[in-house]
Enzyme design. Structure first.
Site, mmCIF file in Angstrom:
data_model
loop_
_atom_site.group_PDB
_atom_site.id
_atom_site.type_symbol
_atom_site.label_atom_id
_atom_site.label_comp_id
_atom_site.label_asym_id
_atom_site.label_seq_id
_atom_site.Cartn_x
_atom_site.Cartn_y
_atom_site.Cartn_z
ATOM 1 N N SER A 90 13.862 -29.871 17.548
ATOM 2 C CA SER A 90 15.309 -29.988 17.679
ATOM 3 C C SER A 90 15.696 -31.469 17.762
ATOM 4 C CB SER A 90 15.786 -29.185 18.898
ATOM 5 O OG SER A 90 17.184 -29.098 18.940
ATOM 6 N N GLU A 144 19.003 -21.420 11.590
ATOM 7 C CA GLU A 144 19.235 -22.518 12.530
ATOM 8 C C GLU A 144 20.649 -22.522 13.122
ATOM 9 O OE1 GLU A 144 17.237 -24.583 13.801
ATOM 10 O OE2 GLU A 144 15.501 -24.827 12.494
ATOM 11 N N HIS A 166 17.411 -20.944 15.984
ATOM 12 C CA HIS A 166 16.929 -22.250 16.425
ATOM 13 C C HIS A 166 16.064 -22.087 17.675
ATOM 14 C CE1 HIS A 166 17.098 -26.623 16.886
ATOM 15 N NE2 HIS A 166 17.337 -26.432 18.175
#
Length: 548
Positions: free
Chosen positions: A232, A358, A468
């Site tokens: 991330s 995502e 995500h």
């Protein structure tokens, strides 16, 4: 059931560090004139909370990190150090969300349990118990994620990575560092630029990497064999470290491994001026002749309240980050994507990949958007205020409201929380994650060895799909991606002797993706050609307007 098992494992092992089973003799290491005592846990030694820079408090708040000149005395390195101040976030809440989606949000984005303080520049080291100062093991440096606003080293079990490396007979040392976050680490304005104190979170990471060069030999590591790895915003940080100083690594690392993060479409540091001005006003510094100096003297609680009042990644503006690395003319001399185009990138092997969906988690805060016109307004005001009507309409003609083409992908008409949710999730995920990754690979795979992956696991996860962070299971629990990481750290190639599918390099002619799947065939090689029109269009707009 598979989702519950995944999240239970994540909470128990990958995102929380349990109490180790200690051996009788505690490990010790000498740094300068100091002795550090760590914890012995089975076949692994760990040293926690080692300061790598002076506390960024007082006049060092909003200032470049200052290295520790020399260690003296005795240190207990048995407990994690303080995490850096966190920006308060409010998790998405809606009666539309499934129980699994709510549990996912709380597990991955819940608050830290360990102490938080501005005195937080510390790191942790995990080593095989058998190492000596002459072992010269490869070193993996972990940079945690959290949207540049939250996170800390104590949330991750480094023992899992080191144990996997021991089992593979390819032992590595793992280092993880805390670094300044949110406004403390990424305050951005003309005042910050003039003072030369921008991108402090990245500067902290760089200082930790210098510490590794100076001291990792004492732990059995080889300072010439460092791989930086992040997820991330940690992966975005890895990418920014590759672009820093025009691509000059300063000999700090030789390889990079990125999960859900690439060179971002950010612009000049003045893009953060509105948030700087907000904090200055909220802390009573507006009348000061030097507002930055005034902010250094603001009581911590007052500063915290002012920062918490600014947007976070679960605010309505979502991935339009308030605090993010930006062009400062020093650390980042141009926009990241321009630096990629100009070839000012560290010429090292790298791995980069994404989860399939995502954008889903970050689109749960805009469920009130239900019409085409509302989507148009959101995209224009939030990401492309300078774009023409024709340009935005062109984008929305590619990213349509058709549920069957939205994210979570490949789920047909399922997961349509609102008429526009899957559309916004697709657009945001591609803008911030997927399109930048492909852009990076297309521009660099001709010049350096690259590999890429796509995680499509937990596709049946209600509401958010392969969201995500769901790839964390692939690596913090000794799954296949862990093996590929360990082999890459050893040989600058994710392939090795393990009985896994061979991971082909990514090239322009053959853009291979190692694809992680649910079901009886967990690995497959696919091609990075999906949503080509959307990626190309988003990249062109990003290069023109720098939306962050």
């Amino acid at each position: 059931m598979i989702v519950r098992v995944f999240l239970a494992c994540l909470a128990a092992g990958g995102m929380a560090f349990g109490t180790p089973t200690s051996r009788a003799t505690a490990p010790m290491v000498t740094l300068d004139s100091a002795t550090f005592t760590g914890v012995a846990s089975g076949s692994i030694n760990l040293f926690r909370g080692i300061p790598f820079a002076q506390p960024p408090t007082g006049n060092l708040r909003f200032n470049l990190p200052k290295p520790i000149q020399s260690y003296n005395g005795s240190y207990s390195a048995t407990s994690f150090g303080n995490a850096c101040p966190q920006q308060a976030i409010q998790l998405p809440a809606s009666n539309l969300l499934s129980e699994n989606a709510t549990y996912y949000l709380n597990t991955l984005f819940g608050p830290l349990a360990n102490p938080i303080s501005e005195d937080c520049l510390n790191l942790d080291v995990w080593t095989p118990a058998t190492v000596t100062p002459t072992s010269k093991l490869p070193v993996v440096v972990w940079i945690f994620g959290g949207g540049f606003e939250t996170g800390g080293t104590s949330s991750y079990n480094g023992s899992a990575i080191v144990q996997s490396s021991i089992d593979l007979d390819k032992p590595v040392i793992l280092v993880s560092m805390n670094y300044r976050l949110s406004a403390w680490g990424f305050l951005a304005s003309s005042e910050v630029k003039a003072a030369g104190v921008a991108n402090l979170g990245l500067q902290d990471q760089r200082e930790a990497l210098r510490w590794v060069q100076k001291y990792i030999t004492a732990f059995g590591g080889d300072p010439s064999k460092v791989t930086i790895w992040g997820q991330s915003s940690g992966a975005m940080s890895v990418a920014m470290q590759m672009l820093a100083n025009g691509g000059n690594t300063e000999g700090l690392f030789r390889g990079a491994f990125m999960q859900s993060g690439s060179p971002l479409p950010v612009g000049d540091i003045t893009h953060g001026q509105v948030y700087y001005d907000s904090i200055v006003a909220a802390t009573g510094c507006s009348g000061a002749s030097d507002t930055l100096a005034c902010l250094r003297e603001v009581p911590p609680a007052t500063l915290q309240e002012a920062v918490d009042a600014t947007p976070n990644f679960f605010s309505y503006q979502s991935l339009k980050f308030a605090y993010v690395p930006r062009v400062d003319g020093v650390f980042l001399t141009d926009t990241p994507q321009n630096l990629v185009l100009e070839g000012r990138v560290a010429n090292i092997p790298f791995v980069t990949g994404d989860c399939d969906d995502e954008g889903t988690a970050f689109s749960l805060t805009s469920l009130n958007i239900t019409t085409d016109s509302e989507v148009y307004t959101y995209v224009e005001q939030n990401y492309f205020p300078e774009a023409t009507r024709s340009e935005i309409n062109g984008l929305l003609s590619i990213y349509t409201a058709n549920l069957t083409t939205g994210s979570p992908y490949d789920t047909g008409t399922l997961n349509g929380l609102t008429p526009q949710y899957k559309r916004i999730a697709s657009l945001q995920g591609d803008l911030i994650f997927q399109a930048p990754r492909r852009f990076f690979l297309q521009n660099r795979s001709r010049f350096q060895n690259t590999w890429s992956f796509l995680s499509k696991r937990l596709k049946t996860f209600t509401d958010v799909g392969s969201a995500h962070g769901t790839d964390i299971l692939n690596i913090w629990h000794g799954e296949e991606l862990t093996t590929y990481l360990v082999q890459f750290a050893n040989d600058l190639n994710p392939n090795g002797d393990a009985n896994l599918l061979t991971w082909p390099q990514y090239t322009m002619s053959s853009p291979h993706l190692m694809t992680f799947l649910d079901g009886p065939t967990p690995l497959a090689i696919t091609q990075d050609t999906y949503r080509a029109d959307g990626f190309t269009y988003l990249t062109s707009l990003s290069l023109k307007y720098h939306p962050l």
